[in-house]
Design a protein around this motif. Structure first.
Motif: not given
Length: 266
Positions: A91-114
């Motif tokens: 359901v909400s797994e981390l993507d093993p190919s992503f870096t820590v920074a990529e996960h954090l930036r993606e979530r920050a963009l999601f929060q800003r958008r919605f």
């Protein structure tokens, strides 16, 4: 991070039955805002389905629950708005190919958008970047994850994280939404005794700060309000604050996996 007022939880005769039988049933408990609630039981006993039902990701078929004043199973979308999932397989797994920074930036963009107001979307790029960085840093601090201590700092891939580090990252991502209810699956899975203690200390600290925490585990800490689930061959109703009874109709692990997959597509 300003701590939200946690969501009070309660359930009465709460259950979910699928094509192959009960995922969980007869759940009853009450927990105040800022509680640490542990859903304890063996794998395949409906723990994850109960967690998803209480966070508005699955629709119960029997009884009712109240989460933050919203009644389930009717108010699923309302509960989803103030609840957040930490790690939940499928359901909400981390993507093993992503870096820590990529996960954090993606979530920050999601929060800003919605979550941002239309006016916030008109801010300058520099202000948006600064706001996102502040949100990230605050969440990392709350989750007690120090990127500088990782092998490649924020450029560390998820696949290179230790299990406890990955748990902290998942919690940090969830906290970026400032939830009233934080749900974490498999809290103590593959953790040493020392790391298990650290994981519970983190969740306890978050609960003490005001966020209600709902955590699935195989063995609950003594100070948590414990909701126990059991497989079909369990003997009798377990003692404790509540019971999640099961019969020979209890769902199989495949049924639980199918239900989780459906929740992930929702």
């Amino acid at each position: 991070m300003d701590s939200p007022q946690g969501a009070a939880l309660s359930a009465e005769d709460f259950g979910l039955k699928g094509p192959r039988g009960w995922a969980f049933r007869d759940v009853r408990f009450t927990a105040g805002p800022g509680s640490l609630v542990a859903v304890e039981g063996p794998s395949g006993s409906g723990r994850t389905c109960l967690l998803l039902a209480l966070t508005g990701r699955m629709r119960a078929t029997r009884g009712h629950a109240e989460v933050g004043g919203e009644r389930l199973p009717g108010r699923l979308a309302a509960v989803r708005r103030f609840s957040a999932l930490g790690p939940v397989p499928g359901v909400s797994e981390l993507d093993p190919s992503f870096t820590v920074a990529e996960h954090l930036r993606e979530r920050a963009l999601f929060q800003r958008r919605f979550d941002s107001s239309p006016r916030a979307l008109l801010r300058s790029r520099a202000r948006r970047t600064s706001s996102a960085r502040s949100l990230i840093d605050t969440a990392l601090e709350a989750a007690e994850l120090d990127p500088a201590a990782l092998p490649k700092a924020e450029r560390t891939s998820v696949r290179d994280l230790e299990r406890l580090e990955a748990l902290r990252l998942s919690v940090a991502l969830a906290l970026m939404g400032r939830p009233k209810l934080l749900a974490v699956d498999d809290t103590d899975l593959k953790l040493s005794a020392a790391d298990r203690s650290r994981a519970w200390e983190l969740l306890r600290t978050l609960a003490d700060g005001g966020t209600t925490v709902l955590a699935v585990c195989s063995e609950a800490p003594e100070d948590a309000l414990t909701v126990r689930t059991r497989p079909a061959d369990g003997a009798g109703t377990p003692a404790g604050d509540t019971a999640c009874g099961a019969t020979d109709e209890t769902t199989t692990e495949k049924e639980t996996a199918d239900a989780i997959a459906e929740a992930g597509r929702a």
